[in-house]
Design an enzyme around this catalytic site. Sequence first.
Site, PDB file in Angstrom:
ATOM      1  N   PRO A 163      -1.441  26.182 -29.045  1.00  0.00           N
ATOM      2  CA  PRO A 163      -2.621  25.465 -29.526  1.00  0.00           C
ATOM      3  C   PRO A 163      -3.961  26.193 -29.318  1.00  0.00           C
ATOM      4  O   PRO A 163      -5.003  25.635 -29.622  1.00  0.00           O
ATOM      5  CB  PRO A 163      -2.607  24.195 -28.672  1.00  0.00           C
ATOM      6  CG  PRO A 163      -2.070  24.694 -27.353  1.00  0.00           C
ATOM      7  CD  PRO A 163      -1.061  25.774 -27.680  1.00  0.00           C
ATOM      8  N   TYR A 164      -3.943  27.411 -28.775  1.00  0.00           N
ATOM      9  CA  TYR A 164      -5.211  28.076 -28.451  1.00  0.00           C
ATOM     10  C   TYR A 164      -6.064  28.313 -29.693  1.00  0.00           C
ATOM     11  O   TYR A 164      -7.271  28.018 -29.695  1.00  0.00           O
ATOM     12  CB  TYR A 164      -4.951  29.399 -27.741  1.00  0.00           C
ATOM     13  CG  TYR A 164      -6.213  30.080 -27.265  1.00  0.00           C
ATOM     14  CD1 TYR A 164      -6.905  29.585 -26.165  1.00  0.00           C
ATOM     15  CD2 TYR A 164      -6.717  31.195 -27.920  1.00  0.00           C
ATOM     16  CE1 TYR A 164      -8.078  30.195 -25.724  1.00  0.00           C
ATOM     17  CE2 TYR A 164      -7.891  31.809 -27.489  1.00  0.00           C
ATOM     18  CZ  TYR A 164      -8.559  31.309 -26.388  1.00  0.00           C
ATOM     19  OH  TYR A 164      -9.718  31.913 -25.974  1.00  0.00           O
TER      20      TYR A 164
END
Length: 265
Positions: A154-155
């Site tokens: 999810p970065y």
Amino acid sequence: MRVLVTGGTSGLGLAMASALATAGAGVALTGRSGHRAESVAAGLPGALGIELDVRDESSVARAVDEAWTRLGGIDMLVNNAGIGMRTVNPRFMTHPQGFWEVPVGGFRAVIETNLTGYFLVAREVVPRMLAAGGGRIVNVSVSHTTMHRAGFVPYGPSRAGSEALSRIMAADLRDTGVTVNLLLPGGATVTGMLPREVMPEGREFLEPAVMGPPIVWLASDDAAGVHDERIVAVDFERWLLDRKARPDRSGAGVGGSRRELRAGR
């Protein structure tokens, strides 16, 4: 200049806090561990260390209130606190995961820190800045390629969201006296998010100190009124020269007052 730097105990945050403190700013740096924040701050001239979990509203309120009280106000907020891909996939550099393999808890933790955290701290600081007549916000971002790189959920989405949030913050705050700008290194940087042991051989990486000159300039008199800009640290000097050449700009130069950060302003 009185500055609150979130996530200031290591990496980019520490590099910026150190540059600001060395240039004469009053700095409060934060970390999830209050003890570590105080220990790191003790190594910087006149700096304060404050415990802050940017995911927790009550922690944000307490930390901002403490920083405001101890500094005598906050002229600049540097939203930097974040966590990276290592928290969801320790081998993300060599064995990237598809988004469907990412643990839900890990996804939420990164989004809550990197996106919601920026929102919560700015939400707490901005009303105080508006009441005081002005202020500056710098939100740390990443290169656009990182935002849509395979294996970076999810970065990537968290940083894309924080950049969109910054643009909307800038639109909402236009002509209020509170400015909002984005600052990013401009390439893969040696931080805890990207440890040296997983770095591909033969590739050059930036050092966190690259963030020092632009953050000091953004805190200086030369940057008064600079708003809604996306500044890439590795290209900072060229950006300044280009800015000076723009016919609609006053022409802030490379030298002079960029390092004049008078305390209490």
